[in-house]
Design a protein around this motif. Structure first.
Motif, PDB file in Angstrom:
ATOM      1  N   UNK A  65      49.374  39.631  39.227  1.00 46.19           N
ATOM      2  CA  UNK A  65      50.261  38.661  39.873  1.00 46.19           C
ATOM      3  C   UNK A  65      51.584  39.365  40.173  1.00 46.19           C
ATOM      4  N   UNK A  66      52.220  38.972  41.255  1.00 47.01           N
ATOM      5  CA  UNK A  66      53.354  39.737  41.801  1.00 47.01           C
ATOM      6  C   UNK A  66      54.551  39.786  40.861  1.00 47.01           C
ATOM      7  N   UNK A  67      54.872  38.646  40.276  1.00 44.38           N
ATOM      8  CA  UNK A  67      56.091  38.601  39.465  1.00 44.38           C
ATOM      9  C   UNK A  67      55.812  38.798  37.980  1.00 44.38           C
ATOM     10  N   UNK A  68      54.798  38.101  37.468  1.00 41.39           N
ATOM     11  CA  UNK A  68      54.560  38.161  36.013  1.00 41.39           C
ATOM     12  C   UNK A  68      53.626  39.301  35.597  1.00 41.39           C
ATOM     13  N   UNK A  69      53.011  39.950  36.573  1.00 41.34           N
ATOM     14  CA  UNK A  69      52.102  41.076  36.314  1.00 41.34           C
ATOM     15  C   UNK A  69      50.946  40.724  35.372  1.00 41.34           C
ATOM     16  N   UNK A  70      50.449  39.491  35.475  1.00 35.79           N
ATOM     17  CA  UNK A  70      49.227  39.121  34.737  1.00 35.79           C
ATOM     18  C   UNK A  70      48.041  39.769  35.442  1.00 35.79           C
ATOM     19  N   UNK A  71      47.040  40.157  34.651  1.00 33.52           N
ATOM     20  CA  UNK A  71      45.841  40.756  35.258  1.00 33.52           C
ATOM     21  C   UNK A  71      44.862  39.677  35.702  1.00 33.52           C
ATOM     22  N   UNK A  72      44.353  39.844  36.910  1.00 36.42           N
ATOM     23  CA  UNK A  72      43.309  38.945  37.426  1.00 36.42           C
ATOM     24  C   UNK A  72      42.158  39.828  37.874  1.00 36.42           C
ATOM     25  N   UNK A  73      40.933  39.442  37.504  1.00 34.01           N
ATOM     26  CA  UNK A  73      39.796  40.184  38.051  1.00 34.01           C
ATOM     27  C   UNK A  73      38.993  39.262  38.962  1.00 34.01           C
ATOM     28  N   UNK A  74      38.444  39.848  40.010  1.00 40.96           N
ATOM     29  CA  UNK A  74      37.664  39.077  40.984  1.00 40.96           C
ATOM     30  C   UNK A  74      36.275  39.661  41.096  1.00 40.96           C
ATOM     31  N   UNK A  75      35.288  38.805  41.332  1.00 39.64           N
ATOM     32  CA  UNK A  75      33.904  39.283  41.472  1.00 39.64           C
ATOM     33  C   UNK A  75      33.157  38.394  42.458  1.00 39.64           C
ATOM     34  N   UNK A  76      32.001  38.885  42.879  1.00 37.47           N
ATOM     35  CA  UNK A  76      31.174  38.120  43.810  1.00 37.47           C
ATOM     36  C   UNK A  76      30.370  37.063  43.046  1.00 37.47           C
ATOM     37  N   UNK A  77      30.051  37.340  41.767  1.00 35.74           N
ATOM     38  CA  UNK A  77      29.240  36.380  40.997  1.00 35.74           C
ATOM     39  C   UNK A  77      29.585  36.378  39.517  1.00 35.74           C
ATOM     40  N   UNK A  78      29.167  35.342  38.836  1.00 37.19           N
ATOM     41  CA  UNK A  78      29.495  35.114  37.430  1.00 37.19           C
ATOM     42  C   UNK A  78      28.961  36.213  36.500  1.00 37.19           C
ATOM     43  N   UNK A  79      27.773  36.705  36.791  1.00 41.06           N
ATOM     44  CA  UNK A  79      27.155  37.693  35.892  1.00 41.06           C
ATOM     45  C   UNK A  79      28.022  38.944  35.764  1.00 41.06           C
ATOM     46  N   UNK A  80      28.737  39.297  36.825  1.00 42.20           N
ATOM     47  CA  UNK A  80      29.600  40.479  36.756  1.00 42.20           C
ATOM     48  C   UNK A  80      30.671  40.318  35.681  1.00 42.20           C
ATOM     49  N   UNK A  81      31.186  39.101  35.521  1.00 41.47           N
ATOM     50  CA  UNK A  81      32.180  38.854  34.478  1.00 41.47           C
ATOM     51  C   UNK A  81      31.552  39.036  33.089  1.00 41.47           C
ATOM     52  N   UNK A  82      30.342  38.529  32.947  1.00 40.65           N
ATOM     53  CA  UNK A  82      29.661  38.654  31.646  1.00 40.65           C
ATOM     54  C   UNK A  82      29.429  40.113  31.283  1.00 40.65           C
ATOM     55  N   UNK A  83      28.979  40.887  32.277  1.00 37.82           N
ATOM     56  CA  UNK A  83      28.736  42.313  32.035  1.00 37.82           C
ATOM     57  C   UNK A  83      30.056  43.011  31.701  1.00 37.82           C
ATOM     58  N   UNK A  84      31.111  42.656  32.422  1.00 42.35           N
ATOM     59  CA  UNK A  84      32.437  43.243  32.190  1.00 42.35           C
ATOM     60  C   UNK A  84      32.893  42.977  30.752  1.00 42.35           C
TER      61      UNK A  84
END
Length: 525
Positions: free
Chosen positions: A431-450
């Motif tokens: 995020x631009x100001x608070x520098x929180x990390x956001x991850x984006x993916x095409x599908x839910x399984x990618x988050x689980x694997x991550x």
């Protein structure tokens, strides 16, 4: 160099296997490796309890789920050809990985479940093959189970995928009544279980395509039905055309059963006759690089971290496009115009990795990577700079806020985050100001694997907060004003420090476009 480059290139056959999950792709891969002598026994995914997993499934999460989420590379020799198989993730959440893998091959084998036919995921992958006009070969699997009528399957293939088909063989029954294959291309019959008839596996047909010998198979009603169907196909069906296969306009269709290893060897032999050898690759400036060029060139199409759990290594997969690779050679990295010495390289045999001494166009090599490479990088030697075309990228649709559960683990959190992001399956934003990390993916399984890999490979437990679906749009930094940001359009930076907005929905994006008509919103840079 003691070997004939042109001869070596001409015997290469590099292809990807694509399919929907559960169509039997891993099993067919194993059977192919078996014929090439690359593995001694096939441990199908079904045999989970024995611990004898499919050789191409590297990661723990795959073993738990029995799906392939990484695409590995296997190489073997068969009948004078050097075969490179790229296995691809069957799961649709990893289609991005598969799209990029399809850029690194010269042909594709599509595996279809005879009971299910064409599934949505297969269609998507197939379209990428069509986009590149690469030859596609179809293997309709699981004839040892009851499935749909072969004529229906062919019709669906042609209608849904808009490609002509030519059956190379035709099933004689299926499920419990599966007797074998009427091999149209080789003019013979392949018996499913020769032990039942106490005779040969192959029965020859005469010039009229009839079985002359007196055989119990002729007495079965299914046999006369098959003869009628084959006659119909030959009269009314598409003509066999090597030229159309080469352009990706006609797919040769093979029936078989990977689980009982039936029809797979015939498929491999015929496939290798018609599959193309390595061809030219296009460069960004519209030029072409011939596989026979003396100067080395290749591109990185995949980065995979921690393939060997004993060593925390990352491997950049490179498709060689021209010249020959030698261990220790020096190459240039086009993106940064810097020189790199390629000392640590590897080639893949089913369940082992061997140091590669030399390789040519068509081969895939793995380079140990300490963070030097990015997906899409071109490596080359010679005076003239080469840059291959960009690989396809996809804008993520699902987003999560991610933090380390233990504040003391920040170092390993950052290391894992950046290494896994470089593989290309998930995208990273701040995020631009608070520098929180956001991850984006095409599908839910990618988050689980991550999450699974961060815990197992980097010993970091994560807190992941779903942000739901968002629409990501990049903007020109010169047009940026921080006041444009709101709860409905979050301002962030990607890992290359480029600004983008994450819009809540189409409505929020339209509202923004109306309010700031001069700001151009781009889907990808």
């Amino acid at each position: 160099m003691g070997f004939d480059q042109q001869k070596e290139v001409d015997r290469r056959r590099t292809f990807a296997i694509i399919s929907h999950p559960d169509a039997g792709k891993t099993t067919i891969t194993e059977q192919l490796l078996l014929f090439g002598g690359a593995i001694r026994n096939a441990g199908t995914v079904k045999g989970k309890k024995t611990g004898n997993y499919a050789k191409s499934d590297w990661m723990d999460i795959e073993k738990q789920r029995g799906i392939s989420v990484t695409s590995s590379v296997m190489q073997f020799d068969f009948q004078g050809k050097r075969v490179n198989i790229l296995d691809t993730p069957g799961h649709e959440d990893f289609s991005e990985d598969t799209y990029r893998t399809l850029m690194a091959v010269d042909s594709a084998v599509m595996v279809i479940d005879s009971a299910k036919g064409i599934e949505a995921q297969t269609k998507k992958l197939f379209q990428v093959c069509r986009m590149r006009s690469i030859p596609i070969f179809t293997f309709i699997n699981k004839l040892d189970r009851d499935g749909r009528e072969p004529l229906d399957l062919l019709e669906e293939l042609e209608e849904v995928l808009e490609i002509d088909s030519y059956p190379m063989n035709w099933p004689i029954g299926m499920g419990k009544g599966f007797e074998g294959l009427y091999d149209i291309y080789n003019n013979r019959i392949e018996i499913h279980r020769p032990d039942r008839f106490d005779d040969e596996r192959f029965l020859p047909l005469n010039d009229e395509r009839e079985l002359e010998m007196d055989h119990p198979l002729k007495q079965q009603s299914i046999f006369s039905q098959v003869m009628e169907e084959v006659e119909l196909l030959l009269e009314a069906g598409n003509e066999f055309s090597e030229e159309k296969i080469a352009k990706g306009e006609l797919t040769p269709v093979f029936f078989g059963s990977a689980l009982t290893n039936f029809g797979v060897e015939t498929f491999l032999e015929t496939f290798l006759q018609f599959a193309p050898k390595p061809s030219e690759h296009e460069t960004k400036d519209g030029g072409q690089v011939s596989p026979y060029d003396k100067d080395f060139s290749g591109f990185v199409f995949k980065i995979q971290a921690n393939m060997n759990p004993a060593h925390r290594d990352r491997i950049a997969f490179v498709r060689i496009c021209s010249g020959s690779f030698e261990k220790g050679m020096e190459v240039k990295l086009a993106r940064e115009s810097k020189k790199i010495k390629l000392n640590n390289s590897t080639q893949f045999m089913a369940d082992s990795r061997e140091i590669v001494e030399e390789a040519v166009a068509g081969d895939i090599i793995g380079l140990y990577d300490t963070g030097t490479y990015q997906i899409g990088d071109t490596l080359f030697t010679g005076k003239d700079k080469i840059e291959f075309e960009d690989l396809p990228q996809f804008t993520p649709e699902l987003f999560m806020k991610v933090t380390a559960k233990n504040v003391m683990k920040q170092k390993s959190f950052h290391k894992g985050l950046y290494q896994l992001v470089q593989e290309g399956a998930i995208q990273l934003y701040k995020t631009y100001l608070t520098e929180d990390y956001i991850i984006g993916a095409v599908g839910q399984l990618q988050f689980e694997v991550f999450k699974h890999r961060m815990l197992n490979e980097y010993n970091t437990e994560l807190i992941m907060e779903p942000m739901g679906t968002k629409i990501a749009r990049w903007i020109d930094p010169s047009q940026l004003d921080e006041k444009m940001s709101s709860s409905r359009n979050i301002l962030a930076r990607d890992r290359f420090d480029q600004p983008l907005f994450l819009f809540e929905n189409q409505f929020a994006m339209r509202w923004f476009a109306d309010k700031y008509p001069e700001v151009e919103l781009k889907t990808l840079l």
